[in-house]
Scaffold this active site. Structure first.
Site, mmCIF file in Angstrom:
data_model
loop_
_atom_site.group_PDB
_atom_site.id
_atom_site.type_symbol
_atom_site.label_atom_id
_atom_site.label_comp_id
_atom_site.label_asym_id
_atom_site.label_seq_id
_atom_site.Cartn_x
_atom_site.Cartn_y
_atom_site.Cartn_z
ATOM 1 N N ASN A 9 1.418 62.379 40.734
ATOM 2 C CA ASN A 9 2.754 62.971 40.612
ATOM 3 C C ASN A 9 2.930 63.421 39.160
ATOM 4 O OD1 ASN A 9 5.469 63.557 40.476
ATOM 5 N ND2 ASN A 9 6.160 61.426 40.664
ATOM 6 N N TRP A 10 2.851 64.741 38.971
ATOM 7 C CA TRP A 10 2.915 65.264 37.594
ATOM 8 C C TRP A 10 4.339 65.254 37.041
ATOM 9 C CZ3 TRP A 10 -0.714 70.251 37.645
ATOM 10 C CH2 TRP A 10 -2.029 69.841 37.921
ATOM 11 N N LYS A 11 5.310 64.996 37.878
ATOM 12 C CA LYS A 11 6.733 65.049 37.476
ATOM 13 C C LYS A 11 7.026 66.392 36.799
ATOM 14 C CE LYS A 11 6.626 60.084 37.045
ATOM 15 N NZ LYS A 11 7.387 58.893 36.722
ATOM 16 N N HIS A 95 11.577 59.710 45.768
ATOM 17 C CA HIS A 95 11.066 59.080 44.537
ATOM 18 C C HIS A 95 12.240 58.410 43.812
ATOM 19 C CE1 HIS A 95 9.497 58.670 40.473
ATOM 20 N NE2 HIS A 95 8.304 58.697 41.024
ATOM 21 N N GLU A 97 13.179 58.395 40.889
ATOM 22 C CA GLU A 97 13.916 59.267 39.961
ATOM 23 C C GLU A 97 14.880 60.176 40.724
ATOM 24 O OE1 GLU A 97 10.421 60.709 37.930
ATOM 25 O OE2 GLU A 97 10.140 58.697 37.109
ATOM 26 N N GLU A 167 6.963 51.582 45.147
ATOM 27 C CA GLU A 167 7.011 51.813 43.709
ATOM 28 C C GLU A 167 8.166 51.019 43.109
ATOM 29 O OE1 GLU A 167 4.995 55.690 42.519
ATOM 30 O OE2 GLU A 167 7.022 56.215 43.050
ATOM 31 N N GLY A 173 6.556 54.148 34.881
ATOM 32 C CA GLY A 173 6.589 54.718 33.548
ATOM 33 C C GLY A 173 6.865 53.704 32.446
ATOM 34 N N SER A 212 2.877 52.430 37.005
ATOM 35 C CA SER A 212 1.973 52.146 35.892
ATOM 36 C C SER A 212 0.567 51.749 36.337
ATOM 37 C CB SER A 212 2.581 51.077 34.977
ATOM 38 O OG SER A 212 3.779 51.559 34.395
ATOM 39 N N GLY A 233 1.718 58.357 38.346
ATOM 40 C CA GLY A 233 2.523 59.245 37.506
ATOM 41 C C GLY A 233 1.783 59.585 36.219
ATOM 42 N N GLY A 234 2.141 58.907 35.144
ATOM 43 C CA GLY A 234 1.614 59.213 33.807
ATOM 44 C C GLY A 234 0.106 59.397 33.748
HETATM 45 C C1 PEP Z 1 5.582 57.666 39.699
HETATM 46 O O1 PEP Z 1 6.373 58.323 39.077
HETATM 47 O O2 PEP Z 1 5.470 57.820 40.935
HETATM 48 C C2 PEP Z 1 4.783 56.673 38.977
HETATM 49 C C3 PEP Z 1 4.140 55.766 39.663
HETATM 50 O O3 PEP Z 1 4.771 56.775 37.600
HETATM 51 P P1 PEP Z 1 3.857 55.934 36.571
HETATM 52 O O4 PEP Z 1 2.468 55.858 37.161
HETATM 53 O O5 PEP Z 1 3.899 56.706 35.312
HETATM 54 O O6 PEP Z 1 4.469 54.592 36.456
#
Ligand code: PEP
Length: 251
Positions: A9-11, A95, A97, A167, A173, A212, A233-234
């Site tokens: 997920n590049w956000k 998600h 967010e 999640e 994040g 994470s 994500g990141g």
């Molecule tokens: C996400 O946004 O779905 C996610 C898991 O982010 P991160 O891996 O950065 O925690």
């Protein structure tokens, strides 16, 4: 499900140039991997570019959100049919967010999940508790409500067609990951809840962990019996990290 899945997920990150460079680094080593299905979810404006770059690579395209309606006067929104037309296989739904920053309710998330299925997309239902909810002992109730809202709308067959991603909001994040045991416990709970509707379909439902996930904790998470892969994500923005996570899932 048999193989594992890893979805990036590049956000709201990327550019034409950065996307090209990332995929140039990522796609050749990914082509050598078997036993894992990989997808990336860029922001809407890059779907066509990334879709073209992914062609023939075996890596799937996904979107990060959709509107529940097919089309109409919804300025700034994107419908499931448009995502399908651009070659998306997946779309993230609910998600954290979207839920926390854009006020998406369990009911709206369920409508979006249904709209994605109707268009032939594989919706990835994201669920998870906040830190306050974990601390006050309501994790199980929160997750159950989030899953049940979708279950009521599309049934177990609908959920099993898509994907569920656990999640924990406190792990997204933040660099703080759920321990493999913490994640497994919630994944088991989700599978048990789905199993009340149909045990076989529940067993076949793909349950991803997100929050994470990094190269150094992926293998331990993916080794858990009810963790079928990851939503990243990141670390999905960095070729070496994302590749290492995909390799951990392929093992
Ligand atoms: C996400 O946004 O779905 C996610 C898991 O982010 P991160 O891996 O950065 O925690």
């Amino acid at each position: 499900m048999s193989g594992k899945r890893v979805i990036g997920n590049w956000k709201m990150n990327g550019s034409l140039d950065a996307n090209r460079r990332l995929l140039q680094e990522l796609l050749p080593p990914l082509a050598a991997l078997t036993g894992v299905e990989v997808a990336v979810c860029p922001p809407f404006p890059y779907l066509a570019q990334v879709g073209a770059l992914l062609e023939g690579s075996g890596v799937a395209l996904g979107a990060q959100n959709l509107h529940a309606a097919e089309k109409g006067a919804f300025t700034g929104e994107v419908g499931a049919g448009m995502l399908k037309e651009l070659g998306c296989r997946y779309v993230l739904v609910g998600h954290s967010e979207r839920r926390s920053l854009f006020g998406e309710s369990d009911e709206l998330v369920a409508e979006k999940f249904e709209a994605a299925l109707a268009a032939g997309l594989l919706p990835v239902l994201c669920v998870g508790e906040t830190l306050a909810q974990r601390r006050d002992g309501s994790t199980e109730a929160v997750i159950a409500a989030q899953v049940r809202a979708v279950l009521q709308r599309v049934g177990i067959a609908g959920i099993a067609t898509g994907v569920v991603a656990y999640e924990p909001v406190w792990a997204i994040g933040t660099g703080e990951t759920a321990s493999p045991e913490q994640a497994q416990a919630v994944h088991r709970q989700i599978r048990t809840l789905l199993g009340e509707a149909d045990r076989e379909l529940a067993a076949a439902t793909s349950l991803l962990y997100g929050g994470s996930v990094k190269a150094d904790n992926a293998a331990a998470l993916f080794a858990q019996p009810d963790i079928d892969g990851g939503l990243i994500g990141g670390a999905s923005l960095e070729a070496a990290s994302f590749l290492a996570i995909c390799q951990a899932a392929a093992r």
